[in-house]
Design an enzyme around this catalytic site. Structure first.
Site, PDB file in Angstrom:
ATOM      1  N   LYS A 204     108.507  63.419  18.517  1.00 13.75           N
ATOM      2  CA  LYS A 204     109.882  63.898  18.340  1.00 13.75           C
ATOM      3  C   LYS A 204     110.356  63.871  16.885  1.00 13.75           C
ATOM      4  CE  LYS A 204     111.409  63.740  23.058  1.00 13.75           C
ATOM      5  NZ  LYS A 204     112.282  63.150  24.084  1.00 13.75           N
ATOM      6  N   ARG A 244     106.237  58.541  27.907  1.00 13.35           N
ATOM      7  CA  ARG A 244     105.919  59.949  28.203  1.00 13.35           C
ATOM      8  C   ARG A 244     105.350  60.550  26.934  1.00 13.35           C
ATOM      9  NH1 ARG A 244     108.066  64.774  27.270  1.00 13.35           N
ATOM     10  NH2 ARG A 244     107.814  66.431  28.835  1.00 13.35           N
TER      11      ARG A 244
END
Ligand code: PMM
Length: 267
Positions: A204, A244
């Site tokens: 991210k 995740r």
């Protein structure tokens, strides 16, 4: 939890697994590498992305769910649509992963309750196209905690069992980098609520900014795997239920290091 985005436009792997054989091959590769769950998403949640209709999302997800469920893989469906979640569970998925925590579709909690599927409630403030404008907090940890608690209350009121609920702080969703770090630093606040916590930091933007070069250019997503694995190790150390990730192998190795470090005895 291994990420399988069957989308053309997810932020870090968009389009790579749109074809069915590529999607199945990637899922099996992650499964063989040790993934416990394969998270299948048919609609990009990338900041600014446009929505796809339910038919498109379903057409992308269901064939892959059916094939992988037939092969015995444990699957979560990454969707904000109740109809897609219901169809995926029917086709063999076991877990509902709703980035909106049940906010985007009023029927989602009912589907979770009726199917009894484990239900990941992620913190969210709106669809991707206006998400960055929503990243305003006085106390991000307290506000995310309180907003997630409201999602839990709605889920329980709809009949979802307490033991079915997993919480997720929603890194990168209506959050700036400083918010993401504050939430990771305070993972215990979410664990203290008594539910398993899933962390989705993989590749991210806040990691890209941390690893920016001398000119301030953020590290591209493909260069964020080591940082992702470091987050996985620290999240494991903090007691997270799961992470995740796109690169299952790197994070599994990192989590094993954290476990060995924690469990080392004097022997
Ligand atoms: N539970 C959960 N689900 C998610 N789905 C998609 C993305 C966006 O990342 P991707 O585009 O790499 O899938 N992040 C999360 C997350 O952090 N938590």
């Amino acid at each position: 939890m291994g990420v399988l985005n069957v989308t053309p436009d997810s932020f870090s792997d968009g389009g790579r697994y749109l074809s069915r054989e590529d999607a199945l091959a990637h899922a099996h590769a992650m499964w063989r590498r040790g993934a416990d769950i394969i998270d299948i998403g048919g609609e990009s949640t990338r900041p600014g992305s446009q929505r796809v209709d339910a038919e498109t999302e379903t057409a992308r997800v269901l064939p892959v769910v059916r094939a992988l469920a037939a092969d015995g893989l444990v699957l979560s469906v990454d969707t904000t649509r109740a109809a897609v979640a219901a169809a995926a569970i029917e086709a063999g998925a076991q877990v509902i992963n709703d980035v909106s925590g049940g906010l985007a579709d009023p029927d989602m909690a009912k589907v979770a309750a009726e199917t009894g599927a484990p239900f990941v409630l992620m913190h969210w403030r709106g669809h991707s196209k206006d998400m960055n404008a929503l990243a305003e907090y006085k106390d991000v940890v307290a506000e995310v905690r309180d907003e997630l608690c409201a999602r839990v209350d709605d889920a329980l009121a709809a009949g979802v069992a307490t033991e079915a609920i997993v919480l997720d702080p929603g890194l990168g969703f209506a959050k700036r980098a400083e918010h993401d770090w504050a939430l990771l630093h305070s993972l215990d606040v979410f664990l203290d609520l008594g539910f398993p916590v899933l962390v989705g930091a993989s590749r991210k933007r806040f990691l890209g900014r941390l690893l920016a070069d001398a000119e301030g250019e953020p590290r591209p997503p493909s260069g964020r795997e080591v940082a992702t694995a470091a987050v996985s190790a620290l999240a494991a150390q903090a007691g997270a239920w799961g992470v995740r990730v796109h690169d299952v192998g790197a994070s599994l190795d990192a989590v094993k290091v954290a476990a060995a470090w924690r469990e080392a005895s004097g022997g």
